[in-house]
Structure formats: C-alpha cells, structure tokens
Design an enzyme around this catalytic site. Structure first.
Site, mmCIF file in Angstrom:
data_model
loop_
_atom_site.group_PDB
_atom_site.id
_atom_site.type_symbol
_atom_site.label_atom_id
_atom_site.label_comp_id
_atom_site.label_asym_id
_atom_site.label_seq_id
_atom_site.Cartn_x
_atom_site.Cartn_y
_atom_site.Cartn_z
ATOM 1 N N ASP A 161 -4.880 -17.337 31.225
ATOM 2 C CA ASP A 161 -6.094 -18.137 31.156
ATOM 3 C C ASP A 161 -6.790 -18.080 29.803
ATOM 4 O O ASP A 161 -7.871 -18.666 29.636
ATOM 5 C CB ASP A 161 -7.064 -17.753 32.280
ATOM 6 C CG ASP A 161 -7.120 -16.272 32.559
ATOM 7 O OD1 ASP A 161 -6.499 -15.486 31.822
ATOM 8 O OD2 ASP A 161 -7.804 -15.881 33.535
ATOM 9 N N HIS A 179 -9.003 -7.265 38.851
ATOM 10 C CA HIS A 179 -10.451 -7.115 39.062
ATOM 11 C C HIS A 179 -10.789 -6.227 40.260
ATOM 12 O O HIS A 179 -11.953 -5.860 40.441
ATOM 13 C CB HIS A 179 -11.114 -8.479 39.259
ATOM 14 C CG HIS A 179 -11.058 -9.362 38.061
ATOM 15 N ND1 HIS A 179 -11.487 -8.964 36.816
ATOM 16 C CD2 HIS A 179 -10.597 -10.636 37.919
ATOM 17 C CE1 HIS A 179 -11.311 -9.945 35.954
ATOM 18 N NE2 HIS A 179 -10.762 -10.973 36.595
ATOM 19 N N HIS A 186 -10.130 -12.678 31.148
ATOM 20 C CA HIS A 186 -11.231 -11.930 31.759
ATOM 21 C C HIS A 186 -10.922 -10.427 31.704
ATOM 22 O O HIS A 186 -9.779 -10.015 31.860
ATOM 23 C CB HIS A 186 -11.435 -12.349 33.220
ATOM 24 C CG HIS A 186 -11.738 -13.805 33.383
ATOM 25 N ND1 HIS A 186 -10.758 -14.735 33.650
ATOM 26 C CD2 HIS A 186 -12.908 -14.491 33.309
ATOM 27 C CE1 HIS A 186 -11.322 -15.939 33.739
ATOM 28 N NE2 HIS A 186 -12.609 -15.809 33.540
ATOM 29 N N ASP A 217 -5.147 -10.952 30.023
ATOM 30 C CA ASP A 217 -5.914 -11.965 30.742
ATOM 31 C C ASP A 217 -7.211 -12.238 29.983
ATOM 32 O O ASP A 217 -7.757 -11.351 29.326
ATOM 33 C CB ASP A 217 -6.229 -11.453 32.151
ATOM 34 C CG ASP A 217 -6.798 -12.514 33.068
ATOM 35 O OD1 ASP A 217 -6.042 -13.049 33.891
ATOM 36 O OD2 ASP A 217 -8.012 -12.797 32.973
#
Length: 308
Positions: free
Chosen positions: A243, A122, A161, A159
């Site tokens: 996740d 990120h 996200h 991931d």
C-alpha cells in the site's frame, strides 16, 4: 530450491462490508497474478492453538471465539470486522506463517510467500485492529526462535502503515530485530524513531507523505540494511504490504512497482549473505487491486530468482 506459495480457500471466507478496502478480491487478484509462476504450492494448515499462545494469551483467543458471528458480519472496532469464516481464515494465515518457517528452516524450499488474509501486523497482544486478528509475522519469528532454536531473527515490515502489532508483540524480545518503514503521519499514529524496543531491538523509519521510491531506497540503504548486517539474523521475515504504491487509496507514498522489486531483491541478497537466503514473506496491506497484484507479483518473482 524453489519458492513456496502458501494459501487456502478459507482465506476467501473472511467477509467485510461492501466498500471495505480489505476485501475478498484482494487475495483473488494476488492469486491470479501468481498463476503460471514456478512455485511450490502448499495448502496452508490451521495454526495450532499452542502456536498462537506464543504471542496471544488464551483469553484473547476466547474473546475472538465469543465475538465470532453465526451469520452476517460483526464489527470489532471502527475498521475491523468478523464474519462466520473469519476465524478459520485467520487460523490459516497463522498456520501458513508457521508452516512457511518450518519449510524454509528444514531446507524444503529456499524461501516462502504466504498469500493469506486477514493481514496481521496491526494485531497487538490482546487487541484486534486495523483489519488484523493475529500477528502472523511476530508468530513466525517466535516459532523460529522457540521451536527451531534460532538465536536471532529479523522482521522487516514495508507496509505503508506502521506495524504497531508486530512492534508490540516483539517489544520485549531481544532475539528479534524489528525494522519497519511507514508513512508518517498516518494511521495508527505510532512508529516514531524513539519507539526502539525494550532492548533497542526496534528500528522505525518514518517516511514523509508524497515521498518517492528514491527516498525509500536511500533510507533502507543508509539505515535498514546496515542494521540488518550488524544484527546477523538467521532468518528474515517480511511483512509485505503493497500500500505504499502510488495508486493506493489509503496513503500518500509514491512508490512504483519497480521499487517493491528493488527492495525485495536487496533483501534477498542480504539474506543470501547473512542466513543462507532464508526468507519468509507474509501478505499485509495493499488496497488498489491492480497495483496490489502487480507489486505482489514483482515481489514473488524476486523471491523465485533468489531461490533458484
């Protein structure tokens, strides 16, 4: 050939507030799960500043140094924190990514897994966010391209996200293909298929909340794998977030541990066909401790199989 495991105790010195999902126990659980596996264990070095300057400007590094607290913890944004050990941890994570690329491209190991924290995908060019300080996967790609002289490198981010930071850092890099699957809608709100890079070098694969591993397998088989084959990378870098697991508290995808195993095995097989099996994987998210440990172990077991 074998699989390298790169980590460092400094990555346990990055502290977050009580109850924060990106906690020291994440790495402790992963490392415990990997005990007993046949791995070449490597101490992650500190990244050189020149390496980090491949992706982040000097003023950003200076800002992080100024923000580093002498004691306690300091909040950088709504969910990103620093403690006195955070920069050392982040430099170890970046250094692990660089060293892993060196080891794989030099033929010292077949592939590598970087078990470090904080995560990285990120972190944008001049913005720390989403628990992340440095863009480790993007750094690995740029190091392979600029230092080792590779012509084409692919980053695959699974991931839950969206890897907005990796996308930002490699947006203008026509030598890098970025493929990222993510739940949508979900924080950070990016990752639409129309976000395709300055050179058509980004592929975003949004997945609906509650979708299962079967949906993921279809999307990767029908879209991601053909794109990788057409691109013909000389190295594949994985942003390995766990996740998307059904037990994770921060999202709503319904992958099982065996879905992570399948995806890793498929990517290893592709790497074998395309780039002599050369893969560098770096740990991203995963916030249910048991699910994280189980899925990470499955991921590494497939890397070991592929390297032998």
């Amino acid at each position: 050939m074998t699989t390298a495991l790169l980590t460092h105790a400094d990555c346990l010195s990055h502290k977050t507030p009580p109850g924060h999902p990106e906690q020291v126990a994440r790495l402790e659980h992963v490392l415990h799960a990997l005990e007993g596996l046949d791995l070449q264990r490597v101490t992650a070095p500190m990244a050189a500043e020149d390496d980090l300057l491949r992706i982040h400007p000097a003023r950003y590094l200076d800002d992080l140094r100024r923000a580093l607290p002498g004691e306690g913890i300091k909040q950088l944004d709504s969910d990103t924190w620093m403690s006195p050990g955070s920069l050392d941890a982040a430099f170890r994570g970046a250094g692990a990514a660089v060293r892993a690329v060196d080891m794989v491209l030099n033929g010292d190991v077949g592939n590598a897994f970087c078990a470090t924290r904080p995560p990285g995908h990120h972190a944008e060019t001049e913005t720390s966010m989403g628990f992340c300080l440095f863009g480790n996967a993007a750094l690995a790609a740029k190091h392979a391209l600029d230092h080792h002289g590779l012509k084409l490198v692919a980053v695959v981010d699974f991931d839950v996200h969206h890897g907005n930071g990796t996308q930002d850092l490699l947006w203008d890099e026509k030598r890098a293909l970025v493929i990222t699957s993510q739940q949508m809608p979900l924080w950070p709100g990016t990752g639409d298929p129309e976000e395709d890079g300055a050179h058509g070098n980004v592929m975003n694969l949004p997945l609906a909340p509650e979708s299962t591993g079967a949906a993921m397998r279809d999307v990767y088989s029908e879209q991601a794998f053909p794109r990788l084959r057409a691109f013909k990378p000389e190295l594949i870098i994985l942003s390995a977030g766990f996740d998307a697991h059904k037990d994770d508290p921060l999202a709503q995808l319904q992958w099982e541990t065996e879905d992570f195993r399948w995806l890793t095995a498929q990517l290893c097989a592709l790497a074998q066909d395309l780039c002599q099996g050369r893969i560098v994987s770096t740990l991203e998210g995963g916030y249910d401790l048991n699910a994280l440990a189980e899925a990470a172990k499955a991921h590494v077991e497939e890397l070991i199989k592929a390297a032998t």
